[in-house]
Design a protein around this motif. Structure first.
Motif, PDB file in Angstrom:
ATOM      1  N   ALA A 275       0.902  -1.130   0.071  1.00  0.00           N
ATOM      2  CA  ALA A 275       0.010   0.176   0.133  1.00  0.00           C
ATOM      3  C   ALA A 275       0.939   1.070   0.016  1.00  0.00           C
ATOM      4  N   THR A 276       0.859   2.075  -0.989  1.00  0.00           N
ATOM      5  CA  THR A 276       1.753   3.231  -1.206  1.00  0.00           C
ATOM      6  C   THR A 276       1.434   4.534  -0.462  1.00  0.00           C
ATOM      7  N   GLY A 277       0.197   4.666   0.010  1.00  0.00           N
ATOM      8  CA  GLY A 277      -0.455   5.608   0.537  1.00  0.00           C
ATOM      9  C   GLY A 277      -0.905   6.877  -0.401  1.00  0.00           C
ATOM     10  N   LYS A 278      -1.467   7.956   0.007  1.00  0.00           N
ATOM     11  CA  LYS A 278      -1.975   8.810  -0.833  1.00  0.00           C
ATOM     12  C   LYS A 278      -0.741   9.649  -1.740  1.00  0.00           C
ATOM     13  N   PHE A 279       0.401   9.725  -1.047  1.00  0.00           N
ATOM     14  CA  PHE A 279       1.356  10.510  -1.548  1.00  0.00           C
ATOM     15  C   PHE A 279       2.429   9.607  -2.182  1.00  0.00           C
ATOM     16  N   GLY A 280       2.022   8.271  -2.678  1.00  0.00           N
ATOM     17  CA  GLY A 280       3.127   7.206  -3.180  1.00  0.00           C
ATOM     18  C   GLY A 280       2.506   6.589  -4.332  1.00  0.00           C
ATOM     19  N   THR A 281       1.790   7.652  -4.926  1.00  0.00           N
ATOM     20  CA  THR A 281       1.073   6.675  -6.150  1.00  0.00           C
ATOM     21  C   THR A 281       2.182   6.548  -7.299  1.00  0.00           C
ATOM     22  N   TRP A 282       3.238   7.501  -7.290  1.00  0.00           N
ATOM     23  CA  TRP A 282       4.463   7.320  -8.001  1.00  0.00           C
ATOM     24  C   TRP A 282       5.042   5.818  -8.054  1.00  0.00           C
ATOM     25  N   VAL A 283       4.839   5.111  -6.961  1.00  0.00           N
ATOM     26  CA  VAL A 283       5.497   3.799  -6.767  1.00  0.00           C
ATOM     27  C   VAL A 283       5.323   2.696  -8.124  1.00  0.00           C
ATOM     28  N   GLY A 284       4.202   2.842  -8.895  1.00  0.00           N
ATOM     29  CA  GLY A 284       3.818   1.870  -9.884  1.00  0.00           C
ATOM     30  C   GLY A 284       4.761   2.446 -10.962  1.00  0.00           C
ATOM     31  N   ASP A 285       4.960   3.729 -11.279  1.00  0.00           N
ATOM     32  CA  ASP A 285       5.734   4.318 -12.366  1.00  0.00           C
ATOM     33  C   ASP A 285       7.136   3.846 -11.944  1.00  0.00           C
ATOM     34  N   LYS A 286       7.929   3.908 -10.980  1.00  0.00           N
ATOM     35  CA  LYS A 286       9.167   3.496 -10.670  1.00  0.00           C
ATOM     36  C   LYS A 286       9.493   2.123 -10.784  1.00  0.00           C
ATOM     37  N   LEU A 287       8.445   1.373 -10.432  1.00  0.00           N
ATOM     38  CA  LEU A 287       8.649  -0.149 -10.592  1.00  0.00           C
ATOM     39  C   LEU A 287       8.668  -0.280 -12.130  1.00  0.00           C
TER      40      LEU A 287
END
Length: 187
Positions: free
Chosen positions: A73-85
């Motif tokens: 779970a990335t949290g509200k301010f971690g939606t960039w995680v998918g792009d980084k992966l």
């Protein structure tokens, strides 16, 4: 004066659904196979940048590990995680062993189904983790009053109830090593 008070239960309440959900039902609901190890990771509803970064690196290192599934779970301010992966060549989503969500809205299924939790060390999180007896890697937030998350995590770590990694020592490599170490330690 002879007063009698009723017994009082103290502590932090834990949602009934979390402790009442059958593990096998929860695992079947998530589509896990019998031998799959599920690692559930989260940094809170807003997200924790340090945890998100470390999880990206951990997933990059462990993406080909057999029989390990990850739910982060990335949290509200971690939606960039998918792009980084994606940038690092890590596949996630349907048909893979990695699922990324902004928020876990079915914790009553995910927590009973998991084998290992990576989390902050807030009182609510720890209460739910401990109510189910889940092994955990706790990463206390250094930005809380009186460093209380560190003290929460340290109490569990001192009694072999968790592994403590301070944020200053957090890395994807450290997480990957601990996940593999705990995978091979059935106790």
């Amino acid at each position: 004066m002879n007063c009698k008070f009723p017994p009082v239960v103290t502590g932090l309440p834990v949602r009934r659904e979390i402790v009442k959900t059958d593990r096998e039902f929860a695992r079947a609901t998530l589509g896990l196979r019998e031998n799959d190890l599920l690692v559930l990771s989260m940094g809170g509803s807003l997200g924790a940048n340090a945890i998100n970064n470390a999880v990206v690196d951990m997933l990059t290192a462990l993406k080909d590990e057999k029989n390990i599934c990850f739910l982060h779970a990335t949290g509200k301010f971690g939606t960039w995680v998918g792009d980084k992966l994606t940038e690092k060549g890590v596949s996630f989503g349907k048909g893979t062993n990695i699922e990324i969500r902004e928020y876990i809205d079915n914790m009553e299924i995910c927590l009973p189904a998991c084998d290992l939790v990576i989390s902050r060390a807030g009182a609510s999180s720890i209460s739910e983790i401990q109510a189910l007896g889940k092994p955990s890697i706790l990463i206390p937030s250094p930005n809380v009053a009186e460093n209380h998350q560190f003290h929460n995590a340290m109490t569990l770590a001192e009694h072999d109830g968790a592994v403590l990694i301070e944020e200053k020592d957090l890395s994807g490599k450290a997480l990957a090593e601990k996940v593999l170490e705990l995978k091979n330690d059935k106790q």
